[in-house]
Design a protein around this motif. Structure first.
Motif, PDB file in Angstrom:
ATOM      1  N   THR A  32      30.093  32.424  47.169  1.00 15.03           N
ATOM      2  CA  THR A  32      30.875  33.157  46.177  1.00 15.03           C
ATOM      3  C   THR A  32      32.362  32.873  46.369  1.00 15.03           C
ATOM      4  OG1 THR A  32      31.160  35.114  47.568  1.00 15.03           O
ATOM      5  CG2 THR A  32      29.139  34.977  46.232  1.00 15.03           C
ATOM      6  N   HIS A  33      33.177  33.405  45.461  1.00 14.27           N
ATOM      7  CA  HIS A  33      34.623  33.212  45.558  1.00 14.27           C
ATOM      8  C   HIS A  33      35.183  33.776  46.858  1.00 14.27           C
ATOM      9  CE1 HIS A  33      35.227  31.570  41.545  1.00 14.27           C
ATOM     10  NE2 HIS A  33      34.413  32.492  41.070  1.00 14.27           N
ATOM     11  N   GLU A  34      34.571  34.806  47.389  1.00  9.78           N
ATOM     12  CA  GLU A  34      35.031  35.398  48.646  1.00  9.78           C
ATOM     13  C   GLU A  34      34.254  34.886  49.852  1.00  9.78           C
ATOM     14  OE1 GLU A  34      34.996  39.629  47.980  1.00  9.78           O
ATOM     15  OE2 GLU A  34      36.780  39.542  46.696  1.00  9.78           O
ATOM     16  N   ASP A 118      30.079  39.865  45.982  1.00  7.36           N
ATOM     17  CA  ASP A 118      31.515  40.192  45.986  1.00  7.36           C
ATOM     18  C   ASP A 118      31.778  41.425  45.116  1.00  7.36           C
ATOM     19  OD1 ASP A 118      31.769  37.849  47.437  1.00  7.36           O
ATOM     20  OD2 ASP A 118      32.894  36.768  45.893  1.00  7.36           O
ATOM     21  N   ARG A 135      36.150  36.454  40.721  1.00  7.36           N
ATOM     22  CA  ARG A 135      36.908  35.234  40.474  1.00  7.36           C
ATOM     23  C   ARG A 135      38.396  35.582  40.426  1.00  7.36           C
ATOM     24  NH1 ARG A 135      35.868  30.282  37.970  1.00  7.36           N
ATOM     25  NH2 ARG A 135      37.769  29.283  37.157  1.00  7.36           N
ATOM     26  N   GLU A 191      30.714  30.014  37.238  1.00  8.41           N
ATOM     27  CA  GLU A 191      30.705  30.872  38.423  1.00  8.41           C
ATOM     28  C   GLU A 191      29.638  30.460  39.429  1.00  8.41           C
ATOM     29  OE1 GLU A 191      33.407  33.036  38.556  1.00  8.41           O
ATOM     30  OE2 GLU A 191      33.643  31.603  36.913  1.00  8.41           O
TER      31      GLU A 191
END
Length: 360
Positions: A32-34, A118, A135, A191
Protein backbone atom coordinates in the motif's frame (compact mmCIF):
# COMPACT_ATOMS: atom_id res chain seq x y z
CA UNK A 1 -13.77 -5.14 20.02
CA UNK A 2 -13.14 -4.68 16.33
CA UNK A 3 -9.91 -6.09 14.95
CA UNK A 4 -7.23 -3.62 13.96
CA UNK A 5 -4.97 -4.15 10.94
CA UNK A 6 -2.26 -5.92 12.93
CA UNK A 7 -4.80 -8.24 14.54
CA UNK A 8 -6.30 -9.13 11.17
CA UNK A 9 -2.91 -10.15 9.84
CA UNK A 10 -2.16 -12.08 13.05
CA UNK A 11 -5.47 -13.90 12.70
CA UNK A 12 -4.56 -14.98 9.17
CA UNK A 13 -1.23 -16.34 10.45
CA UNK A 14 -2.83 -18.07 13.43
CA UNK A 15 -5.55 -19.73 11.35
CA UNK A 16 -2.97 -21.07 8.93
CA UNK A 17 -0.76 -22.33 11.75
CA UNK A 18 -3.72 -24.10 13.37
CA UNK A 19 -5.03 -25.60 10.13
CA UNK A 20 -2.08 -26.00 7.75
CA UNK A 21 -3.74 -28.75 5.75
CA UNK A 22 -6.79 -26.66 4.89
CA UNK A 23 -5.28 -23.20 4.40
CA UNK A 24 -2.69 -21.29 2.42
CA UNK A 25 -1.49 -17.73 2.94
CA UNK A 26 -1.27 -15.74 -0.28
CA UNK A 27 0.63 -12.46 -0.45
CA UNK A 28 -0.30 -10.04 -3.23
CA UNK A 29 2.61 -8.17 -4.83
CA UNK A 30 1.62 -4.54 -4.28
CA UNK A 31 2.35 -2.82 -0.94
CA UNK A 32 0.00 0.00 0.00
CA UNK A 33 0.97 3.67 -0.09
CA UNK A 34 1.98 3.43 3.57
CA UNK A 35 3.96 0.23 3.00
CA UNK A 36 1.50 -2.33 4.35
CA UNK A 37 0.99 -5.80 2.92
CA UNK A 38 -2.55 -7.16 3.07
CA UNK A 39 -2.73 -10.92 2.68
CA UNK A 40 -5.32 -13.47 1.60
CA UNK A 41 -6.14 -16.77 3.28
CA UNK A 42 -7.20 -19.61 1.03
CA UNK A 43 -9.47 -22.05 2.85
CA UNK A 44 -10.09 -25.46 1.31
CA UNK A 45 -8.69 -28.97 1.37
CA UNK A 46 -8.25 -29.43 -2.38
CA UNK A 47 -5.42 -28.09 -4.53
CA UNK A 48 -6.13 -24.68 -5.95
CA UNK A 49 -6.33 -25.89 -9.55
CA UNK A 50 -8.78 -28.73 -8.89
CA UNK A 51 -11.97 -27.00 -7.72
CA UNK A 52 -13.81 -23.72 -8.33
CA UNK A 53 -13.32 -20.84 -5.96
CA UNK A 54 -14.98 -17.79 -4.41
CA UNK A 55 -13.12 -14.55 -3.76
CA UNK A 56 -14.38 -12.75 -0.63
CA UNK A 57 -13.39 -9.10 -0.18
CA UNK A 58 -13.75 -6.95 2.92
CA UNK A 59 -12.55 -3.59 4.15
CA UNK A 60 -12.57 -1.88 0.75
CA UNK A 61 -14.03 1.19 2.46
CA UNK A 62 -12.15 2.14 5.59
CA UNK A 63 -15.07 3.25 7.78
CA UNK A 64 -16.97 0.00 7.27
CA UNK A 65 -15.55 -1.85 10.23
CA UNK A 66 -17.73 -4.98 10.26
CA UNK A 67 -16.78 -6.73 6.98
CA UNK A 68 -13.13 -7.56 7.83
CA UNK A 69 -14.18 -9.00 11.19
CA UNK A 70 -16.95 -10.96 9.48
CA UNK A 71 -14.56 -12.60 7.03
CA UNK A 72 -12.02 -13.50 9.72
CA UNK A 73 -14.84 -14.88 11.87
CA UNK A 74 -16.25 -17.00 9.05
CA UNK A 75 -12.85 -18.41 8.13
CA UNK A 76 -12.29 -19.39 11.76
CA UNK A 77 -15.79 -20.91 12.05
CA UNK A 78 -15.42 -23.02 8.92
CA UNK A 79 -11.96 -24.28 9.84
CA UNK A 80 -12.92 -25.18 13.41
CA UNK A 81 -16.15 -26.87 12.35
CA UNK A 82 -14.33 -28.85 9.67
CA UNK A 83 -11.61 -29.88 12.10
CA UNK A 84 -14.10 -31.00 14.74
CA UNK A 85 -16.61 -32.47 12.25
CA UNK A 86 -19.41 -30.29 13.56
CA UNK A 87 -22.00 -28.08 11.95
CA UNK A 88 -22.48 -24.34 12.12
CA UNK A 89 -25.43 -22.37 13.41
CA UNK A 90 -26.20 -18.71 12.93
CA UNK A 91 -29.59 -18.15 14.47
CA UNK A 92 -31.94 -20.38 12.50
CA UNK A 93 -29.45 -20.59 9.62
CA UNK A 94 -28.05 -24.03 10.35
CA UNK A 95 -25.46 -25.95 8.35
CA UNK A 96 -24.64 -29.59 9.03
CA UNK A 97 -21.23 -31.13 9.43
CA UNK A 98 -21.51 -32.76 5.97
CA UNK A 99 -22.32 -29.36 4.49
CA UNK A 100 -19.24 -27.82 6.10
CA UNK A 101 -17.20 -30.69 4.68
CA UNK A 102 -18.79 -30.09 1.28
CA UNK A 103 -17.75 -26.45 1.32
CA UNK A 104 -14.13 -27.11 2.22
CA UNK A 105 -13.72 -30.21 0.07
CA UNK A 106 -15.41 -28.98 -3.11
CA UNK A 107 -14.39 -25.30 -3.17
CA UNK A 108 -11.61 -22.95 -2.30
CA UNK A 109 -12.57 -19.78 -0.47
CA UNK A 110 -10.13 -16.90 -0.92
CA UNK A 111 -10.58 -14.60 2.09
CA UNK A 112 -9.20 -11.09 1.52
CA UNK A 113 -10.49 -9.58 4.74
CA UNK A 114 -8.88 -6.14 4.62
CA UNK A 115 -8.24 -4.84 1.12
CA UNK A 116 -7.58 -1.30 2.41
CA UNK A 117 -5.43 -1.57 5.55
CA UNK A 118 -4.11 2.01 5.38
CA UNK A 119 -7.64 3.36 5.34
CA UNK A 120 -8.80 1.10 8.17
CA UNK A 121 -5.88 2.11 10.35
CA UNK A 122 -6.65 5.79 9.72
CA UNK A 123 -10.36 5.29 10.38
CA UNK A 124 -9.74 3.42 13.63
CA UNK A 125 -7.14 5.86 14.99
CA UNK A 126 -7.76 9.30 13.49
CA UNK A 127 -10.99 9.85 11.56
CA UNK A 128 -13.73 7.26 12.05
CA UNK A 129 -15.70 8.32 8.95
CA UNK A 130 -12.75 8.00 6.54
CA UNK A 131 -13.74 5.97 3.44
CA UNK A 132 -10.87 6.08 0.93
CA UNK A 133 -7.35 4.68 0.90
CA UNK A 134 -4.40 6.91 1.81
CA UNK A 135 -2.94 7.88 -1.56
CA UNK A 136 -1.02 11.14 -1.02
CA UNK A 137 -2.78 14.29 -2.15
CA UNK A 138 -1.87 15.50 -5.65
CA UNK A 139 0.67 18.28 -5.94
CA UNK A 140 -0.95 21.62 -5.33
CA UNK A 141 -3.95 20.18 -3.50
CA UNK A 142 -4.49 21.13 0.10
CA UNK A 143 -6.76 19.88 2.85
CA UNK A 144 -7.28 16.46 4.40
CA UNK A 145 -10.03 15.50 1.93
CA UNK A 146 -7.52 15.60 -0.95
CA UNK A 147 -5.85 12.43 0.32
CA UNK A 148 -7.06 9.07 -0.90
CA UNK A 149 -9.01 7.23 -3.60
CA UNK A 150 -12.29 5.38 -3.33
CA UNK A 151 -11.05 1.90 -4.23
CA UNK A 152 -14.52 0.77 -5.27
CA UNK A 153 -14.53 3.39 -8.04
CA UNK A 154 -11.00 2.57 -9.22
CA UNK A 155 -11.47 -0.72 -11.10
CA UNK A 156 -11.13 -0.81 -14.87
CA UNK A 157 -14.81 -0.93 -15.73
CA UNK A 158 -16.27 2.22 -17.33
CA UNK A 159 -13.87 4.01 -14.98
CA UNK A 160 -13.92 7.31 -16.89
CA UNK A 161 -17.50 8.16 -16.04
CA UNK A 162 -17.30 11.64 -17.57
CA UNK A 163 -16.66 10.06 -20.97
CA UNK A 164 -18.65 6.83 -20.63
CA UNK A 165 -21.98 8.00 -19.19
CA UNK A 166 -24.67 10.47 -20.06
CA UNK A 167 -24.14 13.82 -18.34
CA UNK A 168 -27.42 13.37 -16.45
CA UNK A 169 -26.78 9.77 -15.40
CA UNK A 170 -25.76 10.93 -11.90
CA UNK A 171 -23.07 8.29 -11.53
CA UNK A 172 -22.00 7.96 -7.90
CA UNK A 173 -18.31 8.77 -8.47
CA UNK A 174 -16.07 11.80 -8.92
CA UNK A 175 -13.03 12.93 -10.90
CA UNK A 176 -12.22 15.56 -8.24
CA UNK A 177 -9.23 14.53 -6.11
CA UNK A 178 -10.56 16.41 -3.09
CA UNK A 179 -13.94 14.66 -3.10
CA UNK A 180 -13.93 13.19 0.38
CA UNK A 181 -16.05 10.17 -0.56
CA UNK A 182 -15.90 8.86 -4.13
CA UNK A 183 -12.79 10.16 -5.94
CA UNK A 184 -12.10 7.57 -8.63
CA UNK A 185 -8.33 8.06 -8.77
CA UNK A 186 -6.01 9.42 -11.47
CA UNK A 187 -6.36 6.33 -13.68
CA UNK A 188 -8.13 2.99 -13.75
CA UNK A 189 -6.49 0.55 -11.33
CA UNK A 190 -4.07 3.26 -10.23
CA UNK A 191 -4.14 2.02 -6.65
CA UNK A 192 -2.05 -0.85 -5.27
CA UNK A 193 -5.04 -2.15 -3.32
CA UNK A 194 -7.10 -2.33 -6.52
CA UNK A 195 -4.25 -4.05 -8.35
CA UNK A 196 -4.02 -6.64 -5.58
CA UNK A 197 -7.64 -7.66 -6.20
CA UNK A 198 -6.99 -7.77 -9.96
CA UNK A 199 -3.89 -9.85 -9.30
CA UNK A 200 -5.90 -12.35 -7.26
CA UNK A 201 -8.33 -12.77 -10.16
CA UNK A 202 -5.60 -12.92 -12.79
CA UNK A 203 -3.62 -15.56 -10.94
CA UNK A 204 -6.50 -17.77 -9.83
CA UNK A 205 -8.68 -18.55 -12.85
CA UNK A 206 -10.62 -21.03 -10.73
CA UNK A 207 -12.42 -18.07 -9.13
CA UNK A 208 -16.00 -18.07 -10.46
CA UNK A 209 -17.72 -15.88 -7.87
CA UNK A 210 -16.72 -12.66 -6.12
CA UNK A 211 -18.45 -11.17 -3.09
CA UNK A 212 -17.43 -7.72 -1.89
CA UNK A 213 -18.75 -7.22 1.64
CA UNK A 214 -19.66 -3.63 2.56
CA UNK A 215 -21.93 -1.78 4.95
CA UNK A 216 -24.51 -0.42 5.46
CA UNK A 217 -27.90 -0.32 3.67
CA UNK A 218 -28.66 -3.32 3.95
CA UNK A 219 -29.09 -5.11 0.60
CA UNK A 220 -27.56 -7.89 -1.51
CA UNK A 221 -26.61 -6.70 -4.98
CA UNK A 222 -25.86 -8.54 -8.22
CA UNK A 223 -24.63 -7.29 -11.61
CA UNK A 224 -24.91 -4.69 -13.18
CA UNK A 225 -24.34 -1.35 -11.46
CA UNK A 226 -23.73 0.81 -14.52
CA UNK A 227 -27.24 0.70 -15.98
CA UNK A 228 -30.51 -1.17 -15.79
CA UNK A 229 -30.25 -4.80 -16.84
CA UNK A 230 -31.65 -5.95 -20.17
CA UNK A 231 -31.37 -9.30 -21.94
CA UNK A 232 -32.80 -8.36 -25.35
CA UNK A 233 -30.23 -6.20 -27.16
CA UNK A 234 -26.68 -7.62 -26.97
CA UNK A 235 -25.20 -4.58 -28.72
CA UNK A 236 -26.23 -2.33 -25.86
CA UNK A 237 -23.28 -3.05 -23.61
CA UNK A 238 -20.35 -1.37 -21.90
CA UNK A 239 -18.05 -1.97 -24.90
CA UNK A 240 -20.27 0.00 -27.28
CA UNK A 241 -18.91 3.56 -27.70
CA UNK A 242 -22.21 4.68 -29.22
CA UNK A 243 -23.67 4.52 -25.71
CA UNK A 244 -21.05 6.77 -24.13
CA UNK A 245 -23.26 9.85 -24.29
CA UNK A 246 -26.44 8.13 -23.11
CA UNK A 247 -25.44 5.28 -20.78
CA UNK A 248 -26.71 5.12 -17.22
CA UNK A 249 -30.03 6.95 -17.36
CA UNK A 250 -33.05 5.14 -15.90
CA UNK A 251 -36.02 4.05 -17.97
CA UNK A 252 -34.66 5.35 -21.27
CA UNK A 253 -35.03 2.07 -23.16
CA UNK A 254 -31.26 1.44 -23.09
CA UNK A 255 -29.70 -0.89 -20.56
CA UNK A 256 -26.63 -3.01 -19.95
CA UNK A 257 -26.91 -6.39 -21.65
CA UNK A 258 -26.70 -9.53 -19.55
CA UNK A 259 -27.72 -12.94 -20.86
CA UNK A 260 -30.97 -14.07 -19.30
CA UNK A 261 -29.31 -17.21 -17.98
CA UNK A 262 -26.61 -15.22 -16.20
CA UNK A 263 -29.17 -12.84 -14.75
CA UNK A 264 -31.18 -15.75 -13.41
CA UNK A 265 -28.06 -17.22 -11.80
CA UNK A 266 -27.17 -13.90 -10.19
CA UNK A 267 -30.66 -13.36 -8.84
CA UNK A 268 -31.02 -16.92 -7.56
CA UNK A 269 -27.71 -16.86 -5.71
CA UNK A 270 -28.43 -13.44 -4.23
CA UNK A 271 -31.80 -14.72 -3.03
CA UNK A 272 -30.14 -17.78 -1.49
CA UNK A 273 -27.87 -15.45 0.48
CA UNK A 274 -30.77 -13.27 1.54
CA UNK A 275 -32.79 -16.29 2.70
CA UNK A 276 -29.86 -17.30 4.90
CA UNK A 277 -29.54 -13.78 6.29
CA UNK A 278 -33.24 -13.62 7.12
CA UNK A 279 -33.07 -16.90 9.01
CA UNK A 280 -30.49 -15.52 11.45
CA UNK A 281 -32.83 -13.07 13.20
CA UNK A 282 -35.53 -12.11 10.73
CA UNK A 283 -33.80 -9.19 9.00
CA UNK A 284 -34.60 -9.03 5.28
CA UNK A 285 -31.73 -7.40 3.40
CA UNK A 286 -33.51 -7.68 0.06
CA UNK A 287 -32.02 -8.33 -3.38
CA UNK A 288 -31.48 -5.90 -6.24
CA UNK A 289 -29.29 -5.23 -9.24
CA UNK A 290 -26.49 -2.91 -8.16
CA UNK A 291 -27.93 -0.13 -10.34
CA UNK A 292 -31.00 -0.16 -8.11
CA UNK A 293 -28.90 1.32 -5.29
CA UNK A 294 -27.41 4.02 -7.54
CA UNK A 295 -25.47 4.04 -10.85
CA UNK A 296 -21.78 3.28 -10.41
CA UNK A 297 -18.58 2.85 -12.37
CA UNK A 298 -15.27 1.26 -11.50
CA UNK A 299 -16.69 -1.19 -8.94
CA UNK A 300 -15.26 -4.57 -8.02
CA UNK A 301 -18.38 -6.62 -8.76
CA UNK A 302 -18.98 -5.23 -12.26
CA UNK A 303 -15.27 -5.39 -13.06
CA UNK A 304 -15.17 -9.05 -12.05
CA UNK A 305 -18.11 -9.99 -14.28
CA UNK A 306 -16.92 -7.84 -17.19
CA UNK A 307 -13.56 -9.59 -17.49
CA UNK A 308 -14.79 -12.54 -19.55
CA UNK A 309 -16.49 -10.15 -21.96
CA UNK A 310 -13.34 -8.15 -22.68
CA UNK A 311 -11.05 -11.22 -22.64
CA UNK A 312 -12.57 -14.48 -23.92
CA UNK A 313 -9.82 -16.42 -22.13
CA UNK A 314 -10.86 -15.07 -18.74
CA UNK A 315 -13.13 -16.97 -16.38
CA UNK A 316 -16.70 -15.78 -16.03
CA UNK A 317 -16.98 -14.40 -12.50
CA UNK A 318 -20.39 -13.59 -11.05
CA UNK A 319 -20.08 -10.47 -8.92
CA UNK A 320 -22.04 -9.66 -5.76
CA UNK A 321 -21.96 -6.98 -3.10
CA UNK A 322 -23.36 -7.56 0.36
CA UNK A 323 -24.24 -4.30 2.10
CA UNK A 324 -24.58 -5.57 5.66
CA UNK A 325 -26.21 -4.04 8.69
CA UNK A 326 -27.55 -0.52 8.91
CA UNK A 327 -24.61 1.47 10.28
CA UNK A 328 -20.87 1.58 9.62
CA UNK A 329 -19.65 0.99 13.15
CA UNK A 330 -22.37 -0.55 15.32
CA UNK A 331 -21.64 -1.39 18.93
CA UNK A 332 -19.89 -4.72 18.96
CA UNK A 333 -22.89 -6.64 20.29
CA UNK A 334 -24.83 -5.60 17.20
CA UNK A 335 -21.75 -6.17 15.04
CA UNK A 336 -21.66 -9.79 16.19
CA UNK A 337 -25.24 -10.24 14.97
CA UNK A 338 -24.37 -8.69 11.59
CA UNK A 339 -21.32 -10.96 11.38
CA UNK A 340 -23.65 -13.94 11.78
CA UNK A 341 -25.83 -12.64 8.94
CA UNK A 342 -22.84 -12.24 6.63
CA UNK A 343 -21.48 -15.65 7.62
CA UNK A 344 -24.79 -17.37 6.96
CA UNK A 345 -25.09 -15.68 3.58
CA UNK A 346 -21.62 -16.72 2.48
CA UNK A 347 -21.97 -20.34 3.61
CA UNK A 348 -25.27 -20.53 1.74
CA UNK A 349 -23.56 -19.14 -1.36
CA UNK A 350 -20.71 -21.62 -1.08
CA UNK A 351 -23.18 -24.50 -0.91
CA UNK A 352 -25.39 -23.32 -3.77
CA UNK A 353 -23.06 -21.55 -6.19
CA UNK A 354 -21.61 -24.62 -7.94
CA UNK A 355 -25.00 -26.29 -8.16
CA UNK A 356 -26.80 -23.25 -9.57
CA UNK A 357 -24.02 -22.08 -11.86
CA UNK A 358 -23.01 -25.44 -13.31
CA UNK A 359 -26.46 -26.95 -13.70
CA UNK A 360 -27.44 -24.67 -16.58
Amino acid sequence: MYLNVTEIESAITNLHDAHPGATEIITPPHPTHEGRTARLLRVGTRPVDEVPAILLLGGMHAREWVPPDALISLAADLLEAHSLATGLGYGASAFTAPQVTQVLDSLNLFFFPCVNPDGRAFSQTTSATWRKNRRPAPAGSTGPSCVGVDLNRNFDFLWDHTAKFAPNAHVHTSDKPCDVQVYRGPAAASEPETRNVVWALDNHPQIEWLVDVHSAVPVILHNWGCDQNQSVTPADNFRNPDLDAVRGRPDDGIGEFIPEQDLQIGVELAEQMNDAVRAVRGVDYGVDAAYGLYPTSGTSDDYAYSRHLTDPAATKVFGFTIECGDTFQPDFGEAEQVIQEVSAALVALALKAPEVTHSV
